[in-house]
Design a protein around this motif. Structure first.
Motif, PDB file in Angstrom:
ATOM      1  N   ILE A  92      46.691  38.585  42.295  1.00 50.84           N
ATOM      2  CA  ILE A  92      45.696  39.001  41.300  1.00 50.84           C
ATOM      3  C   ILE A  92      45.630  40.522  41.190  1.00 50.84           C
ATOM      4  O   ILE A  92      45.402  41.067  40.103  1.00 50.84           O
ATOM      5  CB  ILE A  92      44.301  38.406  41.644  1.00 50.84           C
ATOM      6  CG1 ILE A  92      43.254  38.797  40.615  1.00 50.84           C
ATOM      7  CG2 ILE A  92      43.840  38.826  43.017  1.00 50.84           C
ATOM      8  CD1 ILE A  92      43.500  38.283  39.231  1.00 50.84           C
ATOM      9  N   GLN A  93      45.869  41.231  42.285  1.00 54.14           N
ATOM     10  CA  GLN A  93      45.896  42.695  42.242  1.00 54.14           C
ATOM     11  C   GLN A  93      46.971  43.170  41.263  1.00 54.14           C
ATOM     12  O   GLN A  93      46.723  44.052  40.425  1.00 54.14           O
ATOM     13  CB  GLN A  93      46.182  43.254  43.639  1.00 54.14           C
ATOM     14  CG  GLN A  93      45.080  43.057  44.648  1.00 54.14           C
ATOM     15  CD  GLN A  93      44.324  44.357  44.925  1.00 54.14           C
ATOM     16  OE1 GLN A  93      44.496  45.352  44.257  1.00 54.14           O
ATOM     17  NE2 GLN A  93      43.489  44.332  45.946  1.00 54.14           N
TER      18      GLN A  93
ATOM     19  N   VAL B 150      42.305  33.660  37.135  1.00 51.77           N
ATOM     20  CA  VAL B 150      41.221  34.527  37.611  1.00 51.77           C
ATOM     21  C   VAL B 150      41.167  35.800  36.778  1.00 51.77           C
ATOM     22  O   VAL B 150      40.087  36.263  36.380  1.00 51.77           O
ATOM     23  CB  VAL B 150      41.404  34.861  39.105  1.00 51.77           C
ATOM     24  CG1 VAL B 150      40.365  35.889  39.548  1.00 51.77           C
ATOM     25  CG2 VAL B 150      41.271  33.604  39.954  1.00 51.77           C
ATOM     26  N   ALA B 151      42.326  36.378  36.471  1.00 49.02           N
ATOM     27  CA  ALA B 151      42.367  37.602  35.666  1.00 49.02           C
ATOM     28  C   ALA B 151      41.741  37.372  34.297  1.00 49.02           C
ATOM     29  O   ALA B 151      40.993  38.218  33.784  1.00 49.02           O
ATOM     30  CB  ALA B 151      43.807  38.086  35.518  1.00 49.02           C
ATOM     31  N   ALA B 152      42.049  36.224  33.699  1.00 43.98           N
ATOM     32  CA  ALA B 152      41.467  35.917  32.389  1.00 43.98           C
ATOM     33  C   ALA B 152      39.948  35.784  32.478  1.00 43.98           C
ATOM     34  O   ALA B 152      39.216  36.248  31.587  1.00 43.98           O
ATOM     35  CB  ALA B 152      42.076  34.619  31.848  1.00 43.98           C
ATOM     36  N   CYS B 153      39.459  35.189  33.551  1.00 44.51           N
ATOM     37  CA  CYS B 153      38.013  34.990  33.709  1.00 44.51           C
ATOM     38  C   CYS B 153      37.267  36.309  33.920  1.00 44.51           C
ATOM     39  O   CYS B 153      36.188  36.524  33.358  1.00 44.51           O
ATOM     40  CB  CYS B 153      37.739  34.045  34.874  1.00 44.51           C
ATOM     41  SG  CYS B 153      38.209  32.325  34.578  1.00 44.51           S
ATOM     42  N   VAL B 154      37.836  37.194  34.725  1.00 43.56           N
ATOM     43  CA  VAL B 154      37.128  38.432  35.035  1.00 43.56           C
ATOM     44  C   VAL B 154      37.264  39.469  33.925  1.00 43.56           C
ATOM     45  O   VAL B 154      36.478  40.422  33.856  1.00 43.56           O
ATOM     46  CB  VAL B 154      37.599  39.048  36.375  1.00 43.56           C
ATOM     47  CG1 VAL B 154      37.396  38.066  37.511  1.00 43.56           C
ATOM     48  CG2 VAL B 154      39.045  39.516  36.305  1.00 43.56           C
ATOM     49  N   SER B 155      38.237  39.284  33.053  1.00 42.39           N
ATOM     50  CA  SER B 155      38.469  40.262  31.991  1.00 42.39           C
ATOM     51  C   SER B 155      37.712  39.939  30.709  1.00 42.39           C
ATOM     52  O   SER B 155      37.660  40.778  29.799  1.00 42.39           O
ATOM     53  CB  SER B 155      39.977  40.343  31.679  1.00 42.39           C
ATOM     54  OG  SER B 155      40.704  40.782  32.811  1.00 42.39           O
TER      55      SER B 155
ATOM     56  N   ASP C 205      47.483  44.601  33.623  1.00 35.88           N
ATOM     57  CA  ASP C 205      46.615  44.423  32.458  1.00 35.88           C
ATOM     58  C   ASP C 205      45.799  45.672  32.133  1.00 35.88           C
ATOM     59  O   ASP C 205      44.942  45.636  31.237  1.00 35.88           O
ATOM     60  CB  ASP C 205      45.664  43.243  32.677  1.00 35.88           C
ATOM     61  CG  ASP C 205      46.372  41.894  32.552  1.00 35.88           C
ATOM     62  OD1 ASP C 205      47.526  41.878  32.077  1.00 35.88           O
ATOM     63  OD2 ASP C 205      45.769  40.873  32.931  1.00 35.88           O
ATOM     64  N   GLY C 206      46.028  46.747  32.873  1.00 36.11           N
ATOM     65  CA  GLY C 206      45.352  48.004  32.561  1.00 36.11           C
ATOM     66  C   GLY C 206      44.179  48.361  33.453  1.00 36.11           C
ATOM     67  O   GLY C 206      43.522  49.381  33.232  1.00 36.11           O
TER      68      GLY C 206
END
Length: 289
Positions: free
Chosen positions: A118-119, A91-96, A125-126
């Motif tokens: 995910i939080q 999810v992090a990769a998709c939203v970033s 990740d910044g």
């Protein structure tokens, strides 16, 4: 099996709503509710489908995202997957990455359950912490008192009135009778009611929508508004009690609502209606410039 991101389309929205209902059991984290999808449905089924994303493993949906505007993704996660490392990373990769078509470049926000991994991943990740939101909850195991005001369930013939009160309640609101009908045509509205409170002269002074997720599950208030010409007379408390009472009649075990922590008046109204203040939730944001 790899986790895949999908877009359910209009035909798949019913399955998304069903999954979200299953995640609203007692003790589950407060997150995107079927009622949030139902409230978004005021823009129509096609736009609701375009705003919805899912993340699945082996055909099982583990997370649902709702694009509440172009720059905010609101997430719900299956309770058993809240700390799933692979899901959080995917999810992090998709939203970033704007090229993945979830969030654009520039300043964007993600709302996720407080308990979700995910939080942590986004923060590392910044991504930065945004403004706080207050989550409030009322248990519906005990009888809910009469709100002490005249309450009516709004049907199609009174949609214009409900829409007018709600529109007046929020600065910049564009809600219309047509949007009420679009919302009422949505799949989630089968478990919803729109209520209006009237004063002693019969004038509509407050409006609320309540969304059930089924018998024994958590219900949602979204939205609630009091006409500015009638504030300061206890109608916020009254319409909130009426909402809780309606959800109890519909079989909900509890009711939740979220509001910006800066909106002290709304927080006070919910507290006066018997809601308990839970932990604050903060969106995460990044600004790619």
């Amino acid at each position: 099996m790899a986790i895949e991101m999908g877009r359910p389309g209009v035909d798949g929205l019913g399955d998304v709503v069903r999954v979200l209902r299953e995640w609203q059991y007692g003790g589950a984290p407060v997150q995107v509710h079927p009622g949030d999808v139902g409230w978004f449905w005021r823009f129509g089924a096609e736009r609701t489908a375009a705003a919805t994303r899912t993340w699945s493993r082996a055909g099982k949906v583990l997370a649902v995202g709702l694009l509440d505007g172009a720059d905010l993704l609101r997430l719900a996660v299956a309770p058993e997957a809240l700390r799933d490392e692979e899901l959080a990373q995917r999810v992090a990769a998709c939203v970033s990455a704007p090229e993945r078509g979830v969030l654009p470049g520039g300043k964007v926000y993600v709302e996720a359950p407080v308990e979700a991994l995910i939080q942590d991943v986004l923060f590392k990740d910044g991504w930065e912490v945004g403004d706080p939101w207050t989550i409030l909850r009322r248990d519906l195991g005990a009888p809910v008192p009469d709100p002490g005001v005249r309450v009516e369930v709004t049907g199609p013939e009174r949609a214009h009135e409900w829409a007018a009160v709600l529109r007046a309640s929020f600065d910049g609101s564009t809600f219309t009778e047509e949007r009420w009908h679009a919302m009422a045509a949505g799949v989630p509205y089968a478990d919803a009611r729109c209520l209006v409170v009237r004063d002693e002269r019969g004038e509509a002074v407050a409006a609320v929508a309540v969304w059930s997720a089924g018998e024994g599950r958590m219900g949602l208030i979204e939205p609630m508004g009091v006409h500015p010409a009638h504030r300061g007379h206890g109608y916020g408390r009254a319409v909130t009690v009426a909402a809780a009472r309606a959800l109890q009649e519909m079989g909900s075990s509890s009711v939740v609502v979220c509001t910006p922590s800066s909106n002290a008046g709304a927080v006070a109204a919910y507290r006066s209606a018997g809601f308990e203040r839970l932990a604050e939730r903060r969106d995460l944001y990044r600004d790619a410039g």
